[in-house]
Design a protein around this motif. Structure first.
Motif, mmCIF file in Angstrom:
data_model
loop_
_atom_site.group_PDB
_atom_site.id
_atom_site.type_symbol
_atom_site.label_atom_id
_atom_site.label_comp_id
_atom_site.label_asym_id
_atom_site.label_seq_id
_atom_site.Cartn_x
_atom_site.Cartn_y
_atom_site.Cartn_z
ATOM 1 N N ASN A 80 0.468 -1.266 -0.259
ATOM 2 C CA ASN A 80 0.024 0.245 -0.324
ATOM 3 C C ASN A 80 0.356 0.780 -0.124
ATOM 4 O O ASN A 80 2.165 0.955 0.659
ATOM 5 N N GLU A 81 0.243 1.899 -0.905
ATOM 6 C CA GLU A 81 0.645 3.547 -0.532
ATOM 7 C C GLU A 81 2.553 2.973 -1.285
ATOM 8 O O GLU A 81 3.266 3.746 -0.437
ATOM 9 N N THR A 82 2.294 2.807 -2.135
ATOM 10 C CA THR A 82 4.467 2.378 -2.826
ATOM 11 C C THR A 82 4.189 3.552 -4.180
ATOM 12 O O THR A 82 3.300 4.038 -5.103
ATOM 13 N N GLU A 83 5.327 3.749 -3.726
ATOM 14 C CA GLU A 83 5.900 4.699 -4.229
ATOM 15 C C GLU A 83 6.776 4.223 -5.763
ATOM 16 O O GLU A 83 7.604 2.939 -5.683
ATOM 17 N N LYS A 84 6.472 4.736 -6.882
ATOM 18 C CA LYS A 84 6.949 4.295 -8.451
ATOM 19 C C LYS A 84 6.922 5.417 -9.246
ATOM 20 O O LYS A 84 6.762 6.449 -9.337
ATOM 21 N N GLU A 85 8.497 5.246 -9.561
ATOM 22 C CA GLU A 85 9.113 5.996 -11.104
ATOM 23 C C GLU A 85 9.729 5.426 -11.876
ATOM 24 O O GLU A 85 9.549 4.750 -11.674
ATOM 25 N N GLY A 86 9.361 6.062 -13.137
ATOM 26 C CA GLY A 86 9.289 5.710 -14.581
ATOM 27 C C GLY A 86 9.792 6.234 -15.248
ATOM 28 O O GLY A 86 9.250 7.873 -15.171
ATOM 29 N N ALA A 87 10.505 6.083 -16.705
ATOM 30 C CA ALA A 87 9.817 6.924 -17.839
ATOM 31 C C ALA A 87 8.960 6.529 -18.805
ATOM 32 O O ALA A 87 8.351 6.045 -18.844
ATOM 33 N N ARG A 96 1.596 7.581 -6.301
ATOM 34 C CA ARG A 96 2.352 6.520 -5.420
ATOM 35 C C ARG A 96 0.458 5.947 -5.163
ATOM 36 O O ARG A 96 -0.417 6.724 -5.359
ATOM 37 N N LEU A 97 0.841 4.721 -5.566
ATOM 38 C CA LEU A 97 0.041 3.542 -5.482
ATOM 39 C C LEU A 97 -0.623 3.007 -4.312
ATOM 40 O O LEU A 97 -0.236 3.034 -3.506
#
Length: 217
Positions: A80-87, A96-97
């Motif tokens: 929960n409340e997972t931070e994700k980054e990408g191009a 934030r998921l």
């Protein structure tokens, strides 16, 4: 946020999959005061007693329904409340998921929590305009395409573009888009590139109301 914390603590307990039909709701009620003390202490004030009871009832019912959906989908991992980054095509992207799930087959799903707005979210998916979910899906990846859904706490009800991940869900599939989110994302990319090309040429389009177009205007 309070709902996310409730789901996270329940999932962290490790035995949520063994709970009975009303076990998750009972867990919320038993841990309610501790959840409020840690994440929403203002609800413990005497003048908020009615709101506190209403929120507890809604949260217990929503968590109970969500856990049932998880079990039927074979979910084995909940983040929960997972931070994700990408191009992305326009640069770096981040988000934030609320809930990031993995089932026993290794398939992933993203669930965004909403307090209300069922008709609005259903319309977004049905018209393939669910850009927020598409953004999250892009961050997770499309090989295979992650499932993306809204979960409306006030009903409670899951809304998805298909029933591939969650069998018990309100399906709002677009008539001309069979993807979970990629069709929405691809259309967004085409629109962004078209608009960027206009701006690079110095062309700026502005909507005009109650005026007649004139030469040179």
């Amino acid at each position: 946020a309070l709902f996310c914390h409730a789901v996270n603590q329940l999932a962290s307990a490790g035995d949520w999959q063994k709970l009975g039909s009303d076990g998750a709701g009972k867990w919320v009620e038993e841990n309610w005061d501790a959840l409020l003390e840690a994440h929403a202490a203002h609800y413990l004030l005497p003048e908020n007693s009615a709101a506190r009871l209403e929120l507890r009832h809604m949260t217990a019912k929503a968590v109970e329904n969500l856990v049932d959906l998880f079990k039927k989908a074979g979910v084995v991992k909940v983040e929960n409340e997972t931070e994700k980054e990408g191009a992305a095509f326009f640069g770096q992207l981040g988000g934030r998921l609320d809930l990031c799930l993995t089932n026993e087959k290794g398939d992933m799903a993203v669930v965004d929590l909403k307090l209300g707005g069922y008709q609005k979210r259903e319309s977004e998916i049905r018209n393939s305009n669910h850009l927020q979910l598409a953004l999250y899906g892009h961050l997770i990846g499309d090989k295979p395409e992650a499932a993306c859904s809204y979960y409306i706490l006030g009903r409670p009800q899951m809304i998805s573009a298909s029933d591939n991940y969650f069998a018990q869900t309100a399906v709002a599939r677009s008539s001309d888009d069979a993807t979970e989110w990629k069709g929405c994302w691809d259309r967004f990319e085409r629109l962004w590139r078209w608009r960027r090309e206009q701006l690079n040429k110095g062309e700026i389009i502005m909507p005009v109301w109650d005026r007649k177009a004139e030469t040179g205007s």
